[in-house]
Structure formats: C-alpha cells, structure tokens
Design an enzyme around this catalytic site. Structure first.
Site, PDB file in Angstrom:
ATOM      1  CE1 TYR A 228      31.197  25.882  -3.947  1.00  0.00           C
ATOM      2  CE2 TYR A 228      33.248  24.936  -3.143  1.00  0.00           C
ATOM      3  CZ  TYR A 228      32.506  26.034  -3.523  1.00  0.00           C
ATOM      4  OH  TYR A 228      33.062  27.283  -3.478  1.00  0.00           O
TER       5      TYR A 228
ATOM      6  CD  GLU B 239      35.016  26.954  -0.718  1.00  0.00           C
ATOM      7  OE1 GLU B 239      35.120  27.311  -1.911  1.00  0.00           O
ATOM      8  OE2 GLU B 239      35.988  26.623  -0.006  1.00  0.00           O
TER       9      GLU B 239
END
Lengths: 381, 292
Positions: free
Chosen positions: A101, A189
C-alpha cells in the site's frame, strides 16, 4: 472530487508511475475487443467511485476474449451500493508475487502531506490501522522542501523491497508525489502496488481524490468528473452555483451559509422531521438564484414543505423575500413554505411575506417546528 | 482589552477597490475601525471610500507610509495565497483572509510560511474578527453585537451571526468574536483562540461553535480540560450531515468515520463543556455554566 480508477491511472502514468495499461469498455463487445487486443488473461473491473466493488462481484478474471465478454455482460448494469455500473476497465491480468500500500494524503490534523506505506497491500488501510498499526509507516513531507530522497529510501527499506527494485520504486514514488502535487489532490493512493511474478513493480489499482477548490486551475481534470455517479439535482445545483446535497427527508431547506444550513437541518431533525437536502444559497442572493434553488429542491418528489432561513448580513432580507414571492409564482408544484428572515431589512421582508400569505417565524426553532408541522399536514392531505 | 483587534488596530485592506473590499471597508469604517490604507496593485496613488483611504500598489509601501498593523484580504481565491504571503513579507503581524476557495495545497504552504514568520493568520474562508465597540476586521454585521464578557470563536459565517444575535437578544454581550474559517487548513485553530480568551482579563466565559470535519474541536476539548477554568458552552453543527460529503465548507466533511458531530460533542462534554442542541439555548447554558 473522486476520480475513476482508469482516470486516476491516466494521471499516474502521465507522471511516470508504471501502471498496467488497460482499455475502457462500455459494452460486452468492447470488452471482448479489448481483451483480444491485450492478448492473454485479463481482469474486468467495474469503474465505480463507491467502495466494495470486489465483494459486489464487480471485479472478475477472464482467460479469453469470450470470457471477457461474458464477464462484462455480468458486470455492466450491476448495482453496487446504489450505483449502476456503466464503464469497465479491461486490463492484463498480473501474476502477483507481493502487494503493498502506498499513498500521499493531505492530513489536515498535522497540516502536512503525509506518505502512508504498508507491506499489507490489497486490503483496506483502515483495517490494517485497526489490526496491525505497526505495519504502517506514516511520514510527513516537509511543507516547503517536499519529498526528499532519504524519505524514498526509508519507505523502500520499510516495505522490504528487494535491492534490484529500489531504483524502480524511487521512480514510482517520485511519480506518485508529482501526480499528487501536479493535480492538487487530497489523496493519491495505490492499493495495491505490486511486484509481479516476473519481478516488475507497478500500480495495479489507483485512487485519486482532487481538491474541489483547485479544480478551476485544472480544466482537464474537471472534465474527468463522472456525472453518471452524481445526483442530477446536485449536477444542476453546481451549474447554478448553488451548494446542494440531496438527502432522504421531506423538509426542503434553503439557507444562506454552510454552518447555518447544517444547523437548520439539525433543528428540523430535532423538531421531529427529516431534512430533504442541504442547500447554501450563498451571500447576496436575489430572485433568480432563489428561483433556481426552489426548482432544485422541488425536483425531489419527497419534499412536502420548504424551510427558508436567511440571516441577512450582506444579503438583504427584502430582496430574498421578493425573490421568494416571485419564484413561488413560477413553481410547478405548491408546497407550504415557512420563511424565517432576520438581519438586514428583516422588517421589510416580513411585510412582503405576510402580504403573500407565507408562514413566517421569528426564531429558527419555531421555523423548524412549523415546517415539520406543515409537512405532516401536507402528507395527511 | 479583547483579543486580536482593538481601537489601536490600524487596518490595511488588500483588494479595497474591488466590489467586496469596497463594500465591507465602508461597513468597517462605519463600525469605527481605523482603515489607514488599501492595496490594489496598479491603483497606487488613488483613494478609496470617498477619498478617505489612500490606495497603494504594494503592502510594503502601505505599511511604510501609514504604519498599518493588520490587514484584511478581499482578493479572489486564485490570488489570495499570494496576498497572504505579501502581507507577511510586508511586516504585518495580523492577517485576516475572508476569501473562500483557496486550494488546500496553496494554503498548506502559506500556513507554514506565516507560522515560521510569527504572523497571526485568521482564515481563510472566514468572516473575520470583531472586538465589540472597538474594531471590526471582516464582514460580521456590526449591529448584532452588544458589549459584554463573553468571547466567541467559530468555524462558521452566518451561524456565528445567529449565535451572536441570540446572545445579544438575551442580554449576554461579547468581548471579541472570531471566525477562524471553514477550510480544512486555517491559520489559527480553536485551541489558539481559546488560549487567548483564557488569558484575556475582559473575557469571563467562552462560546465555541464547531462543525463536522477534522479534530480541532476534540483538541480544543482536551486543551480546555487542562487549561481553561472559565465557563464554556459549545454548539456543533452537522449532526444530520451524511458521511463523506463536503457540506458547503471545504473542511466540513466526515472522513473515514471521523469528524462526526457526535464525537465532537462527546469530547466536549467529557471536558465539562455544555453542548447546546440549538443556537437559541446557548445563553441559558452560559448562565448555567457561569453560576455553576
């Protein structure tokens, strides 16, 4: 403003982030063609701004173009959390060795753009924050110097990336940084960032949320707005320069000022009713704006009464009152209106409204109670 | 002495020749604020507000010529960050920016530059600061106030006016009313204003008006529990706001479940601060807090 995955990926690619190049499709045939062009197994992904598309069956593997067509048939038109899928992204299926991530987010609490990184990729970061906070690195950028090389290294080492990928990672992370700042994002993101079985580093999914206030200087990004996923009344309101959010209740609200508009909704609820919308008519409102606001509110068939609350500072109460009286004449449907105007020229306003037989109130609490009562009476009749 | 602005304030208005700047400068002068200069690049040498205020091309020149010690910025969003930076560079210790719509990343940089220079920034996207019967810097209508012992700080515009009117009508006057602004990143936080009120000998009680989004009310609650002994009442707008949506103000958004009205209310009540259900209840709760 949220951007679809394929749009977010376009922006990342522009800034040098390696992505899996896919093609959009809006019909099963297009999906088959896309899969053919790509060659090999593909992944068919619903392009929706709501979360949970995977769980809802909006992300499927297809080994052949025929399968891609079949998967597309299943996903197009699927309802995911109230949104009907219209567009798909068809992309080469990647063999994933490891997921990570990586995100840049504007953190208002610390007043810093913050890097968030975790080797727990492919899951919700909020989930990781709850169950395994040690697995997350949060690192603020210096507000004036920005991303520094030692920060890139620190993330690479934290993620445990193999040495041969550190250079590629630096390029990816620098690209994500540039995409965030270059597009005036609130969030950029990549989840997951993957290392494939072949050892390639890339962004498998991307989510960019843009700062609405900055859109005027990014007309190309404004053009990426997905109107399909917006309420038609909210689209109309934005075009009319009115701040508006549709809700579920029966009491329409028209107020000048965002904080006062939220308070008005809250008081409607406190009085036993449900607000139908949030609407900030802004400062200095005159007849045409009032009329536009009424139209937007009344487009909602659930609305049984309208509460107008104006605290006149720059906004002149008598002008709003004139606006209400005028606009009311051109309405397609008559609903009870409760008008509460205080501040500049409130006395003149009261006279104008009384002559037009509108229900008035002096206090906001009283206005809310009257509006709830009017809606109930209307519902019975 | 009130806080931030008073009779000694010598105000500069950036954007004085624009529609907003002109209108509100008149209102400020009518209130009794000393506006000593205006700045509109290219209009230096002219005068504004019926000849009462000299206009300069730059903040630096205006400050040098007039001794201005505060500025109020009425400049469109695209130019507001630059105006704030110019104000800071020009040596002004207090900057109030009314402008809505400043891009967040611009504001981030402005925030840190002004902080590093020790410049007090109020706003942006705020109605300004009024010390009752002393000076009005911004757009809060002058006629809603009465002078008294209560300090007020708010993220909102017209909601602030609503509360002030309710207080004035109930005979509860104000020292200073501060609008800190509705954006996610603003120059001065609740905590900083509460600290000022806490130290102001004329302020005997404090009203705080918050709304959904961010954690500034929670931080304020923690600060007040530790430091503030003066009676306090709060109101939080947005109990009925849906999650994930910007409710007008760029900073009014419930994000990832955080920043709800309930959590702010809970934090404030846990700190011993009464939270009103409606703006009209604030005077009564203030009375209760003060006799307690």
């Amino acid at each position: 403003m949220k951007l679809q995955e394929y749009r977010s990926k376009e922006i990342l690619a522009r800034h040098g982030v390696p992505i899996v190049a896919g093609r959009t499709a809006t019909t099963p045939e297009e999906a088959r063609e896309a899969a053919s062009e790509i060659g090999g197994p593909v992944i068919v992904k619903a392009q929706v701004l709501v979360g949970g598309r995977g769980k809802a069956g909006g992300v499927k593997l297809a080994a052949t173009p025929e399968e891609a067509e079949q998967r597309a048939r299943e996903i197009i038109g699927l309802d995911i959390k109230g949104v009907t899928v219209k567009t798909l992204l068809v992309a080469p299926a990647a063999e994933i060795a490891k997921e990570y991530y990586l995100a840049f987010v504007l953190d208002r609490a610390t007043r810093a753009v913050t890097i968030i990184a975790s080797a727990e990729g492919g899951v919700e970061i909020e989930e990781t924050a709850r169950t395994n906070p040690e697995a997350i690195l949060r690192m603020p950028l210096h507000p004036l110097i920005g991303l520094q090389e030692h920060q890139v290294r620190r993330v690479a080492f934290f993620l445990g990336l193999p040495p041969e990928l550190r250079k590629d990672f630096a390029v990816l992370m620098r690209g994500l940084n540039d995409a965030f700042f270059g597009s005036d994002a609130d969030l950029a993101e990549i989840n997951p960032m993957v290392v494939t079985a072949e050892g390639t580093l890339l962004a498998l999914d991307a989510k960019i949320v843009l700062d609405e206030s900055a859109l005027p200087r990014h007309p190309d990004l404004e053009a990426m707005r997905d109107l399909n996923e917006e309420e038609p009344s909210e689209v109309a309101a934005r075009e009319a320069g009115i701040s508006f959010i549709k809700l579920e209740g029966s009491i329409g609200c028209m107020v000048n000022g965002a904080g006062l508009a939220m308070t008005t909704m809250d008081l409607v609820k406190l009085a036993g009713g449900e607000p139908a919308n949030f609407l900030d008519i802004g400062g200095g409102a005159k007849a045409d704006r009032v009329a536009a606001a009424f139209r937007i509110i009344l487009d909602d068939p659930n609305v049984k009464a309208i509460l107008i609350n104006i605290f006149g500072g720059i906004t002149r109460g008598d002008e709003v009152a004139h606006g209400i009286v005028e606009a009311r004449q051109s309405l397609t449907r008559d609903v009870p209106m409760v008008v509460r105007i205080v501040g500049t020229n409130a006395d003149e306003a009261r006279e104008i409204l009384a002559k037009a037989n509108l229900i008035t109130a002096d206090s906001l609490d009283d206005a809310a109670a009257k509006a709830v009562e009017a809606a109930r009476a209307g519902a019975v009749a | 002495m009130s806080i931030l602005v008073n009779r000694e304030t010598r105000l500069l208005v950036q954007g004085i020749t624009g529609r907003e700047g002109e209108f509100h400068s008149r209102a400020m002068i009518e209130y009794g604020t000393r506006i000593v200069a205006g700045v509109t690049p290219g209009k230096g040498g002219q005068s504004a507000i019926d000849g009462r205020v000299p206009v300069f091309d730059t903040v630096a020149e205006a400050v040098a010529q007039t001794g201005a010690n505060a500025t109020c910025i009425f400049v469109p969003a695209a130019f507001a960050p630059d105006a704030m930076l110019e104000a800071a560079d020009g040596g002004l210790p207090l900057v109030s920016c009314i402008t809505e719509g400043v891009p967040a990343l611009d504001m981030l940089r402005v925030y840190h530059v002004l902080r590093a220079k020790g410049v007090r920034l109020i706003g942006p996207n705020c109605p300004g600061v009024t010390s009752v019967d002393e000076a009005k810097v911004g757009i809060i209508p002058g006629n809603i106030h009465s002078r008294g012992p209560v300090g007020l700080v708010s993220r909102s515009g017209t909601l602030t006016y609503e509360v002030v009117q309710a207080m004035t009508d109930a005979g509860v006057g104000q020292t200073t009313c501060v609008g800190i602004g509705g954006d996610p990143i603003v120059g001065t936080s609740f905590v900083e204003i509460l600290d000022m009120f806490n130290q102001d000998p004329e302020t005997e009680a404090i009203v705080m008006i918050g709304e959904i989004g961010g954690d500034e009310e929670e931080k304020a609650a923690a600060f007040c529990a530790r430091e503030v002994r003066k009676p306090m009442v709060a109101f939080i707008a947005g109990r009925t706001a849906p999650p994930g949506r910007r409710m007008g103000h760029a900073g009014a958004i419930i994000s990832g479940g955080a920043g709800t009205a309930e959590s702010k209310r809970a934090a404030l009540e846990a700190a011993g601060i009464r939270v009103a259900d409606s703006p009209s209840h604030i005077p009564r709760l203030l009375h209760e807090a003060r006799v307690a």
